[in-house]
Design a protein around this motif. Sequence first.
Motif, mmCIF file in Angstrom:
data_model
loop_
_atom_site.group_PDB
_atom_site.id
_atom_site.type_symbol
_atom_site.label_atom_id
_atom_site.label_comp_id
_atom_site.label_asym_id
_atom_site.label_seq_id
_atom_site.Cartn_x
_atom_site.Cartn_y
_atom_site.Cartn_z
ATOM 1 N N UNK A 24 2.551 -4.988 -1.511
ATOM 2 C CA UNK A 24 1.685 -5.887 -2.219
ATOM 3 C C UNK A 24 1.656 -5.637 -3.556
ATOM 4 N N UNK A 25 1.895 -4.589 -4.164
ATOM 5 C CA UNK A 25 1.979 -4.229 -5.484
ATOM 6 C C UNK A 25 3.312 -5.062 -6.195
ATOM 7 N N UNK A 26 4.171 -5.159 -5.596
ATOM 8 C CA UNK A 26 5.326 -5.797 -6.204
ATOM 9 C C UNK A 26 4.870 -7.451 -6.464
ATOM 10 N N UNK A 27 4.261 -7.930 -5.365
ATOM 11 C CA UNK A 27 3.652 -9.334 -5.489
ATOM 12 C C UNK A 27 2.736 -9.611 -6.659
ATOM 13 N N UNK A 51 12.924 -13.461 0.133
ATOM 14 C CA UNK A 51 12.586 -12.078 0.751
ATOM 15 C C UNK A 51 11.201 -11.563 0.380
ATOM 16 N N UNK A 52 10.331 -12.469 -0.262
ATOM 17 C CA UNK A 52 9.010 -12.073 -0.951
ATOM 18 C C UNK A 52 8.800 -11.769 -2.313
ATOM 19 N N UNK A 53 9.943 -11.443 -2.863
ATOM 20 C CA UNK A 53 9.962 -11.267 -4.441
ATOM 21 C C UNK A 53 11.190 -11.477 -5.168
ATOM 22 N N UNK A 164 -1.482 -2.983 -10.582
ATOM 23 C CA UNK A 164 -1.817 -1.520 -9.822
ATOM 24 C C UNK A 164 -3.465 -1.394 -9.652
ATOM 25 N N UNK A 165 -4.056 -2.068 -10.415
ATOM 26 C CA UNK A 165 -5.779 -1.946 -10.347
ATOM 27 C C UNK A 165 -5.953 -2.487 -8.870
ATOM 28 N N UNK A 349 3.671 2.825 -2.380
ATOM 29 C CA UNK A 349 3.280 1.369 -2.369
ATOM 30 C C UNK A 349 2.562 1.067 -1.238
ATOM 31 N N UNK A 350 1.540 0.272 -1.436
ATOM 32 C CA UNK A 350 0.828 -0.228 -0.351
ATOM 33 C C UNK A 350 1.444 -1.239 0.426
#
Length: 368
Positions: A24-27, A51-53, A164-165, A349-350
């Motif tokens: 999730x953090x990357x997106x 691939x998502x990002x 990140x928050x 990472x989440x």
Amino acid sequence: MYLQKEVKKLTRNLASSDSKAVKLGQLLNVCATNTLTRIMIGRRVFDYGSSGWDPKADEFKSMVVELMKLSGVFNIGDFIPFLDWLDLNGVKAKAKKLRKRFNAFLTSIIEEHQISKNEKHQNIYLTTLLSLKDTPQEGCKLSDEEVKAILLNMFGAGTDTPSSTIEWAMAELIRNPRSMVRVRQEIDSVVGEDRLVTELDLPHLPYLQAVVKETFRLHPPTPLSIPRISEESCEIFGYHIPKGATLLVNVWAIGRDPKEWSDPLEFKPERFLLGGEKGGVDVKGNNFEVIPFGAGRRICAGMSLGLVEVQLLTATLAHAFDWELENGLDPKSLNMDEAYGLTLQRAVPLSVHPRPRLSHHLYSSSSP
């Protein structure tokens, strides 16, 4: 307007993940970066990719994270000045390599902006900066390096911190299903299930705002404030602070001080609701118990955008999707360790599975 459009793009991308777990953090970082660049340079710089990002976005995030780590790392030369030239920790060598990477990234942005310059770019932030380089006004002239330095400050402060928050907020809601249910019920009652949350809805979502405040309390974007220099000698709580001393405010510790907070390590958004222990407390620098954006004249210049960004994305993610941890991990077992650096990153990472829960048309590219 830009933020709302990027939120919709993120929502559609998450819905098309084909049951694959996403980081999730990357997106979120792609979403935050594109929101900022649309304001600064008038266009998006990254896409989510098949691939998502976008791999370029992943590289950019790694650069920002490294910048934050190097900014907060222990350096012997800072404490023993005559050894500074030896660079015993290798901090300067790493910083020089990182500078070259950022310089290439920022140079490409400026060059592309100058090539594609048109009427739509007249009121763009970067256009204004470049005009001060080419045509000085009132004695103010910027060099190429100064323009890049300003852009770097904007990218460093305005991309990693909100993403990140929000990642921390979603991790806390997943770990605390009662809070997730309550915030979702509130959003459903105000927004319904046939549209996405908008900025206009946010003032009508007090529990969502309480969730964001509690996230800022437990997981401030910068655990230590940026350095201050004392202008005069003074005494605070019996400690002598000499003139010229470098001061760091431990924002992380203030938010977990048991003298100020009951059950300080527990995620309890209710404490910020009217009638709660901190019902009248905000995060805008007026109450020193929780100061994620700092306070006073040097409060974060991007506070308004950052706060709306965190609120809107947290509300949208909680409202538009059900969430399941990768490999069926029990939410109670979710790793909440923090990584070291100037900004507060998750050590792990989440990684989650988003399951759409609203009307199907909201996730299609044809939706308004």
